[in-house]
Design a protein around this motif. Structure first.
Motif, PDB file in Angstrom:
ATOM      1  N   GLY A  17      20.180   0.992  -0.364  1.00 11.28           N
ATOM      2  CA  GLY A  17      19.932   1.266  -1.525  1.00 11.28           C
ATOM      3  C   GLY A  17      18.348   0.718  -2.293  1.00 11.28           C
ATOM      4  O   GLY A  17      17.919   0.938  -3.129  1.00 11.28           O
ATOM      5  N   PHE A  18      17.731   0.252  -1.258  1.00  8.81           N
ATOM      6  CA  PHE A  18      16.102  -0.290  -1.286  1.00  8.81           C
ATOM      7  C   PHE A  18      15.262   0.640  -0.816  1.00  8.81           C
ATOM      8  O   PHE A  18      15.713   1.556  -0.177  1.00  8.81           O
ATOM      9  CB  PHE A  18      16.139  -1.689  -0.823  1.00  8.81           C
ATOM     10  N   TYR A  19      13.932   0.754  -1.465  1.00 11.04           N
ATOM     11  CA  TYR A  19      12.959   1.411  -1.048  1.00 11.04           C
ATOM     12  C   TYR A  19      11.684   0.741  -0.583  1.00 11.04           C
ATOM     13  O   TYR A  19      11.544  -0.468  -0.747  1.00 11.04           O
ATOM     14  CB  TYR A  19      12.502   2.309  -2.361  1.00 11.04           C
ATOM     15  N   VAL A  20      10.955   1.353   0.321  1.00 12.61           N
ATOM     16  CA  VAL A  20       9.680   1.005   0.754  1.00 12.61           C
ATOM     17  C   VAL A  20       8.752   1.492   0.071  1.00 12.61           C
ATOM     18  O   VAL A  20       8.552   2.812  -0.091  1.00 12.61           O
ATOM     19  CB  VAL A  20       9.682   1.410   2.331  1.00 12.61           C
ATOM     20  N   VAL A  21       8.173   0.616  -0.915  1.00 11.64           N
ATOM     21  CA  VAL A  21       7.186   1.397  -2.120  1.00 11.64           C
ATOM     22  C   VAL A  21       5.659   0.758  -1.641  1.00 11.64           C
ATOM     23  O   VAL A  21       5.498  -0.360  -1.357  1.00 11.64           O
ATOM     24  CB  VAL A  21       7.730   0.739  -3.281  1.00 11.64           C
ATOM     25  N   LEU A  22       4.746   1.791  -2.017  1.00 10.31           N
ATOM     26  CA  LEU A  22       3.602   1.208  -1.856  1.00 10.31           C
ATOM     27  C   LEU A  22       2.865   0.563  -2.950  1.00 10.31           C
ATOM     28  O   LEU A  22       2.976   0.961  -4.091  1.00 10.31           O
ATOM     29  CB  LEU A  22       2.549   2.664  -1.694  1.00 10.31           C
ATOM     30  N   LYS A  23       2.157  -0.443  -2.624  1.00  8.05           N
ATOM     31  CA  LYS A  23       1.488  -1.191  -3.695  1.00  8.05           C
ATOM     32  C   LYS A  23       0.349  -0.448  -4.222  1.00  8.05           C
ATOM     33  O   LYS A  23       0.088  -0.366  -5.675  1.00  8.05           O
ATOM     34  CB  LYS A  23       0.879  -2.512  -3.184  1.00  8.05           C
ATOM     35  N   ASP A  24      -0.533   0.492  -3.379  1.00  6.12           N
ATOM     36  CA  ASP A  24      -1.544   0.946  -3.909  1.00  6.12           C
ATOM     37  C   ASP A  24      -1.349   2.359  -3.383  1.00  6.12           C
ATOM     38  O   ASP A  24      -1.246   2.763  -2.176  1.00  6.12           O
ATOM     39  CB  ASP A  24      -2.856   0.404  -3.224  1.00  6.12           C
ATOM     40  N   SER A  25      -1.108   3.490  -4.083  1.00  3.82           N
ATOM     41  CA  SER A  25      -0.665   4.656  -3.665  1.00  3.82           C
ATOM     42  C   SER A  25      -1.953   5.522  -2.884  1.00  3.82           C
ATOM     43  O   SER A  25      -1.644   6.747  -2.510  1.00  3.82           O
ATOM     44  CB  SER A  25       0.026   5.514  -4.873  1.00  3.82           C
ATOM     45  N   THR A  26      -2.991   4.843  -3.218  1.00  2.62           N
ATOM     46  CA  THR A  26      -4.225   5.516  -2.736  1.00  2.62           C
ATOM     47  C   THR A  26      -4.673   5.307  -1.130  1.00  2.62           C
ATOM     48  O   THR A  26      -5.208   5.758  -0.415  1.00  2.62           O
ATOM     49  CB  THR A  26      -5.839   5.307  -3.539  1.00  2.62           C
ATOM     50  N   LYS A  27      -3.723   4.170  -0.687  1.00  7.41           N
ATOM     51  CA  LYS A  27      -3.736   3.484   0.450  1.00  7.41           C
ATOM     52  C   LYS A  27      -2.505   4.020   1.226  1.00  7.41           C
ATOM     53  O   LYS A  27      -1.548   4.464   0.736  1.00  7.41           O
ATOM     54  CB  LYS A  27      -4.029   2.204   0.860  1.00  7.41           C
ATOM     55  N   GLY A  28      -2.535   4.064   2.531  1.00  8.28           N
ATOM     56  CA  GLY A  28      -1.374   4.392   3.255  1.00  8.28           C
ATOM     57  C   GLY A  28      -0.174   3.058   3.550  1.00  8.28           C
ATOM     58  O   GLY A  28      -0.373   2.130   3.040  1.00  8.28           O
ATOM     59  N   TYR A  29       0.749   3.605   4.414  1.00  8.87           N
ATOM     60  CA  TYR A  29       1.686   2.638   4.821  1.00  8.87           C
ATOM     61  C   TYR A  29       1.265   1.721   5.934  1.00  8.87           C
ATOM     62  O   TYR A  29       0.848   1.875   6.916  1.00  8.87           O
ATOM     63  CB  TYR A  29       2.940   3.449   5.259  1.00  8.87           C
ATOM     64  N   SER A  30       1.367   0.224   5.361  1.00 10.09           N
ATOM     65  CA  SER A  30       0.904  -0.572   6.396  1.00 10.09           C
ATOM     66  C   SER A  30       1.802  -1.959   5.704  1.00 10.09           C
ATOM     67  O   SER A  30       1.861  -1.950   4.384  1.00 10.09           O
ATOM     68  CB  SER A  30      -0.469  -1.098   6.212  1.00 10.09           C
ATOM     69  N   PRO A  31       1.829  -3.246   6.684  1.00 12.80           N
ATOM     70  CA  PRO A  31       2.466  -4.134   5.925  1.00 12.80           C
ATOM     71  C   PRO A  31       1.782  -4.766   4.695  1.00 12.80           C
ATOM     72  O   PRO A  31       2.560  -5.297   4.086  1.00 12.80           O
ATOM     73  CB  PRO A  31       2.549  -5.259   7.146  1.00 12.80           C
ATOM     74  N   ASP A  32       0.367  -4.648   4.710  1.00 15.29           N
ATOM     75  CA  ASP A  32      -0.275  -5.142   3.597  1.00 15.29           C
ATOM     76  C   ASP A  32       0.136  -4.366   2.484  1.00 15.29           C
ATOM     77  O   ASP A  32      -0.206  -4.908   1.268  1.00 15.29           O
ATOM     78  CB  ASP A  32      -1.635  -5.330   4.045  1.00 15.29           C
ATOM     79  N   ASN A  33       0.025  -3.150   2.380  1.00 18.18           N
ATOM     80  CA  ASN A  33       0.097  -2.327   1.257  1.00 18.18           C
ATOM     81  C   ASN A  33       1.545  -1.946   0.807  1.00 18.18           C
ATOM     82  O   ASN A  33       1.830  -0.968   0.151  1.00 18.18           O
ATOM     83  CB  ASN A  33      -0.698  -1.219   1.692  1.00 18.18           C
ATOM     84  N   CYS A  34       2.523  -2.409   1.190  1.00 24.12           N
ATOM     85  CA  CYS A  34       4.002  -2.038   0.979  1.00 24.12           C
ATOM     86  C   CYS A  34       4.885  -3.238   0.761  1.00 24.12           C
ATOM     87  O   CYS A  34       4.602  -4.386   1.120  1.00 24.12           O
ATOM     88  CB  CYS A  34       4.669  -1.518   2.505  1.00 24.12           C
ATOM     89  N   THR A  66      13.675  -0.367  -6.924  1.00 25.24           N
ATOM     90  CA  THR A  66      13.662   1.034  -7.611  1.00 25.24           C
ATOM     91  C   THR A  66      12.303   1.733  -7.091  1.00 25.24           C
ATOM     92  O   THR A  66      11.361   0.916  -6.574  1.00 25.24           O
ATOM     93  CB  THR A  66      13.193   0.747  -8.930  1.00 25.24           C
ATOM     94  N   ILE A  67      12.441   2.994  -6.914  1.00 21.38           N
ATOM     95  CA  ILE A  67      11.236   3.857  -6.152  1.00 21.38           C
ATOM     96  C   ILE A  67      10.072   3.652  -6.806  1.00 21.38           C
ATOM     97  O   ILE A  67       8.941   3.969  -6.212  1.00 21.38           O
ATOM     98  CB  ILE A  67      11.846   4.998  -5.637  1.00 21.38           C
ATOM     99  N   VAL A  68      10.303   3.562  -8.184  1.00 22.82           N
ATOM    100  CA  VAL A  68       8.952   3.611  -9.036  1.00 22.82           C
ATOM    101  C   VAL A  68       9.031   2.506 -10.052  1.00 22.82           C
ATOM    102  O   VAL A  68      10.105   2.105 -10.374  1.00 22.82           O
ATOM    103  CB  VAL A  68       8.737   4.904  -9.989  1.00 22.82           C
ATOM    104  N   HIS A  69       7.924   1.841 -10.596  1.00 20.54           N
ATOM    105  CA  HIS A  69       8.052   0.963 -11.442  1.00 20.54           C
ATOM    106  C   HIS A  69       7.524   1.397 -12.795  1.00 20.54           C
ATOM    107  O   HIS A  69       6.398   2.034 -12.740  1.00 20.54           O
ATOM    108  CB  HIS A  69       7.226  -0.265 -10.869  1.00 20.54           C
ATOM    109  N   PRO A  70       8.331   1.296 -13.978  1.00 24.48           N
ATOM    110  CA  PRO A  70       7.797   1.912 -15.239  1.00 24.48           C
ATOM    111  C   PRO A  70       6.549   1.671 -15.639  1.00 24.48           C
ATOM    112  O   PRO A  70       6.016   2.341 -16.391  1.00 24.48           O
ATOM    113  CB  PRO A  70       9.002   1.167 -15.996  1.00 24.48           C
ATOM    114  N   SER A  71       5.999   0.185 -15.436  1.00 19.43           N
ATOM    115  CA  SER A  71       5.136  -0.055 -15.910  1.00 19.43           C
ATOM    116  C   SER A  71       3.591  -0.103 -15.165  1.00 19.43           C
ATOM    117  O   SER A  71       2.513  -0.028 -15.560  1.00 19.43           O
ATOM    118  CB  SER A  71       4.987  -1.662 -16.438  1.00 19.43           C
TER     119      SER A  71
END
Lengths: 56, 280
Positions: B159-176, B181-186
């Protein structure tokens, strides 16, 4: 139409919104879909030329 | 495996006084003070051989740790390794589960491998669709097992998700990060060059929250999720029984109006709905 009377089934394609309305309506009034559609047809017949009007 | 400095020992109830188990998953002989060497089983679990009254019995270490350190008020039958590493028997990595919960955890976290080599669950789906989602993936995560290990080590569970910290960058340990929740409201998301929060995105593109979340969960990028047109709701078949006379009437009227019988009845219903609305 009486329950023991033979009838013909007709498939009516309705969208989800219309189906929801019909189900809600049928729950509220206790009138089946067939009876409801039958009543609508009778009303339509009454407003049509004479050869279609309901026989009494 | 990280070892915390504090190691707590508790006696194993079954062999009280002879052996103890620690919260780090080690077994000690209390008389000699020697720590037993674990044996790895073919499925990846570890066991130890305990000798009591001349008899030797094999015990799986994770069960010994769970029995000694974790309460089991619901009397669940199995012990789950939260991070999927079967020889990581630290108490914080273990939990009591039912068989069903254990299987679900294994499937969801991609620990189950099918005969054709595929794995199961959300993580594997995310990983296999990585090239079609419009994001880059770091070299390290081109190996599914490395990606899975990172996720499980960072708290991923069903039930958890892998979410990007910065959606302009790709998937990597530093950016995930792992999130419930798959999206954060704020949080502001970069969507077609605009920085918008999730509510603004739903309003701008006329989609519901559920719809966008579902599409993201299915592996679409945010931009793809908002640009995919709405799927027209499926039509339902309503089966009505008509008398012969009514049926003939409908057929004749619909032919005259050059439409199907179904469409004619639908029009009657629609007219009635409009009338009822006007009345109320």
């Amino acid at each position: 139409m009486k329950d023991d009377e033979k009838g013909t089934y007709l498939r009516v394609l309705v969208d989800r919104e219309m189906l929801r309305y019909l189900l809600k309506r049928s729950d509220k009034n206790g009138e089946s879909m067939s009876k409801y559609v039958g009543r609508l047809i009778r009303l339509d017949m009454a407003s049509s030329p004479k050869d279609f009007s309901e026989k009494k | 495996m990280e070892m915390s400095s504090h190691e707590e020992w508790r006696e194993i109830e079954e062999v009280k006084g002879v052996y103890s188990v620690s919260n780090l998953g080690r077994i000690r002989n209390n008389r000699t003070g020697m720590v037993l060497k674990p044996v790895k089983l073919p499925k990846g679990y570890t066991k130890v051989n305990l000798k009591i009254n001349g008899k030797s019995i094999n015990k799986q270490i994770h069960r010994l740790v769970a029995i000694a350190f974790i309460d089991n008020p619901e009397n669940k039958a199995e012990v789950n390794h939260k991070n999927g590493v079967k020889d990581d028997n630290r108490v914080e990595n273990l939990e009591w589960v039912t068989q069903e919960e254990n299987l679900r955890h294994a499937y969801e976290t991609g620990l189950v491998r099918h005969k054709d080599g595929r794995y199961s669950g959300y993580l594997y789906h995310l990983w296999t669709t990585r090239n079609s989602r419009g994001y880059t993936w770091c070299d390290e995560w081109q190996d599914f097992l490395v990606f899975r290990e990172w996720c499980l080590g960072n708290g991923y569970s069903d039930g958890f998700y892998v979410v990007l910290k910065d959606s302009t960058k790709g998937y990597s340990p530093d950016n995930c990060y792992i999130s419930k929740t798959i999206v954060h409201p704020s949080k502001k998301y970069d969507c077609h060059g605009e920085l918008l929060d999730f509510k603004e995105i739903t309003e701008k593109y006329g989609l519901t929250e559920g719809c966008i979340k579902y599409r993201l969960h299915k592996g679409m990028s945010l931009e793809e999720a908002v640009m995919t047109p709405k799927v027209k709701s499926k039509e339902n078949n309503l089966r009505v029984r008509l008398s012969e006379r009514h049926y003939k009437y409908i057929l004749e009227k619909s032919q005259k109006a050059n439409m199907t019988a179904s469409a004619y009845v639908r029009e009657l219903i629609d007219k009635d709905i409009q009338e009822q609305k006007a009345k109320s």
